[in-house]
Design a protein around this motif. Structure first.
Motif, short mmCIF file in Angstrom:
data_model
loop_
_atom_site.label_atom_id
_atom_site.label_comp_id
_atom_site.label_asym_id
_atom_site.label_seq_id
_atom_site.Cartn_x
_atom_site.Cartn_y
_atom_site.Cartn_z
N ILE A 169 0.82 -1.21 0.00
CA ILE A 169 0.00 0.00 0.00
C ILE A 169 0.86 1.26 0.00
O ILE A 169 0.54 2.25 -0.68
CB ILE A 169 -1.01 0.00 1.17
CG1 ILE A 169 -2.07 1.07 0.93
CG2 ILE A 169 -0.33 0.17 2.51
CD1 ILE A 169 -3.35 0.82 1.69
N TYR A 170 1.99 1.23 0.74
CA TYR A 170 2.89 2.38 0.75
C TYR A 170 3.68 2.46 -0.56
O TYR A 170 3.88 3.54 -1.10
CB TYR A 170 3.87 2.31 1.92
CG TYR A 170 3.21 2.43 3.27
CD1 TYR A 170 2.17 3.33 3.50
CD2 TYR A 170 3.63 1.65 4.34
CE1 TYR A 170 1.58 3.45 4.74
CE2 TYR A 170 3.04 1.77 5.59
CZ TYR A 170 2.02 2.67 5.78
OH TYR A 170 1.43 2.79 7.01
N ALA A 171 4.12 1.31 -1.06
CA ALA A 171 4.86 1.29 -2.32
C ALA A 171 4.00 1.86 -3.44
O ALA A 171 4.46 2.68 -4.24
CB ALA A 171 5.32 -0.13 -2.64
N GLU A 172 2.76 1.43 -3.50
CA GLU A 172 1.87 1.92 -4.55
C GLU A 172 1.62 3.43 -4.41
O GLU A 172 1.60 4.15 -5.41
CB GLU A 172 0.55 1.16 -4.51
CG GLU A 172 -0.31 1.41 -5.72
CD GLU A 172 -1.45 0.43 -5.83
OE1 GLU A 172 -2.48 0.65 -5.17
OE2 GLU A 172 -1.29 -0.56 -6.58
N ALA A 173 1.47 3.91 -3.19
CA ALA A 173 1.27 5.34 -2.97
C ALA A 173 2.49 6.14 -3.42
O ALA A 173 2.37 7.20 -4.05
CB ALA A 173 0.95 5.62 -1.50
N ILE A 174 3.68 5.62 -3.13
CA ILE A 174 4.92 6.26 -3.56
C ILE A 174 4.98 6.28 -5.09
O ILE A 174 5.30 7.29 -5.71
CB ILE A 174 6.16 5.54 -2.97
CG1 ILE A 174 6.21 5.70 -1.46
CG2 ILE A 174 7.44 5.99 -3.65
CD1 ILE A 174 6.70 7.02 -0.95
N GLY A 175 4.69 5.15 -5.71
CA GLY A 175 4.73 5.05 -7.17
C GLY A 175 3.74 6.01 -7.83
O GLY A 175 4.07 6.65 -8.83
N GLU A 176 2.56 6.12 -7.27
CA GLU A 176 1.56 7.04 -7.82
C GLU A 176 2.02 8.49 -7.67
O GLU A 176 1.89 9.28 -8.61
CB GLU A 176 0.21 6.83 -7.15
CG GLU A 176 -0.45 5.53 -7.58
CD GLU A 176 -1.72 5.20 -6.81
OE1 GLU A 176 -2.16 6.02 -5.97
OE2 GLU A 176 -2.26 4.11 -7.05
N ALA A 177 2.56 8.83 -6.51
CA ALA A 177 3.03 10.20 -6.29
C ALA A 177 4.19 10.54 -7.22
O ALA A 177 4.24 11.63 -7.79
CB ALA A 177 3.43 10.39 -4.83
N LEU A 178 5.11 9.60 -7.39
CA LEU A 178 6.24 9.83 -8.29
C LEU A 178 5.75 9.90 -9.73
O LEU A 178 6.17 10.76 -10.51
CB LEU A 178 7.28 8.72 -8.11
CG LEU A 178 8.70 9.01 -8.57
CD1 LEU A 178 9.25 10.30 -8.00
CD2 LEU A 178 9.61 7.85 -8.20
N GLY A 179 4.83 9.02 -10.09
CA GLY A 179 4.28 9.02 -11.44
C GLY A 179 3.61 10.34 -11.79
O GLY A 179 3.72 10.83 -12.92
N GLU A 180 2.93 10.94 -10.82
CA GLU A 180 2.26 12.23 -11.06
C GLU A 180 3.25 13.33 -11.45
O GLU A 180 2.90 14.25 -12.19
CB GLU A 180 1.47 12.67 -9.82
CG GLU A 180 0.20 11.89 -9.61
CD GLU A 180 -0.52 12.26 -8.33
OE1 GLU A 180 -0.15 13.26 -7.68
OE2 GLU A 180 -1.45 11.51 -7.97
N LEU A 181 4.48 13.23 -10.97
CA LEU A 181 5.50 14.22 -11.31
C LEU A 181 5.89 14.16 -12.79
O LEU A 181 6.43 15.12 -13.34
CB LEU A 181 6.75 14.04 -10.46
CG LEU A 181 6.60 14.21 -8.95
CD1 LEU A 181 7.93 13.92 -8.25
CD2 LEU A 181 6.11 15.61 -8.61
N PHE A 182 5.62 13.00 -13.43
CA PHE A 182 6.08 12.78 -14.80
C PHE A 182 4.95 12.40 -15.76
O PHE A 182 5.22 11.94 -16.86
CB PHE A 182 7.15 11.68 -14.81
CG PHE A 182 8.35 12.03 -13.97
CD1 PHE A 182 9.33 12.88 -14.44
CD2 PHE A 182 8.48 11.52 -12.68
CE1 PHE A 182 10.42 13.22 -13.67
CE2 PHE A 182 9.58 11.84 -11.89
CZ PHE A 182 10.55 12.71 -12.39
N ASP A 183 3.71 12.60 -15.36
CA ASP A 183 2.60 12.14 -16.20
C ASP A 183 2.43 12.94 -17.49
O ASP A 183 1.66 12.56 -18.36
CB ASP A 183 1.30 12.06 -15.42
CG ASP A 183 0.82 13.40 -14.90
OD1 ASP A 183 1.46 14.43 -15.16
OD2 ASP A 183 -0.21 13.41 -14.20
#
Length: 182
Positions: free
Chosen positions: A40-54
């Motif tokens: 759940i934390y890994a996915e939240a991190i991935g989503e937050a990082l992904g938003e920086l580069f979407d």
């Protein structure tokens, strides 16, 4: 997102005397594998990082093995692209494992959990570029590099300034604090 809160909650924020992969010593260390073992934390991190580069047109996300494998996967999932990793190959080099798909001309994002010197992610970038792909950005959960330049946009979830010391100048060594290799 309060990234440090997640590190603290999962016991991934460590204090003591640590030998970093860079060869430097530090009184603090962030053990990202401890954090990233929680989906759940890994996915939240991935989503937050992904938003920086979407806003980028990407074909894949790559991270250095071992620490960047999960991060590359969750970030790639958030961006809807493939996830690759580069692994150690020879002295100080990284390569792309046979069977991972990578084509010349593909555009990629390189990710790392914590950037101190940037060496690991730079080796992963070189491995993908050796196959003809092109790095268009670099992302990290935490930047503690104090200004590394990758030659492409570099975005992070948070920046920290933990002290680091050359072994010969380390006050923790002088005080006899036991050194932990991480």
């Amino acid at each position: 997102m309060d990234v440090l809160k997640l590190y603290r909650e999962t016991g991934a924020y460590l204090e003591g005397h640590f030998l970093l992969r860079s060869g430097l010593h530090s009184p603090k260390f962030l053990q990202s594998t401890t954090l990233m073992q929680h989906p759940i934390y890994a996915e939240a991190i991935g989503e937050a990082l992904g938003e920086l580069f979407d806003d980028l047109d990407l074909d894949f996300v790559i991270g250095p093995a071992m620490g960047g494998v999960v991060l590359a996967f969750v970030t790639a999932k958030a961006l809807g692209v493939r996830a690759l990793f580069a692994e150690k190959e020879g002295e100080g080099q990284m390569g792309i494992r046979e069977g991972l798909t990578l084509h010349p001309g593909e555009r990629f994002l390189a990710v790392e959990d914590v950037v101190t010197t940037g060496g690991s992610v730079q080796r992963a970038i070189r491995a993908a570029e050796a196959k003809g792909a092109r790095c268009v950005a670099v992302g990290a959960i935490i930047d503690r590099s104090q200004g590394v330049d990758f030659g492409v946009p570099f975005k992070v979830l948070t920046r920290l300034e933990f002290p680091t010391y050359a072994p010969e100048d380390c006050p923790l060594c002088s005080q006899g604090v036991p050194l932990q290799e991480v």
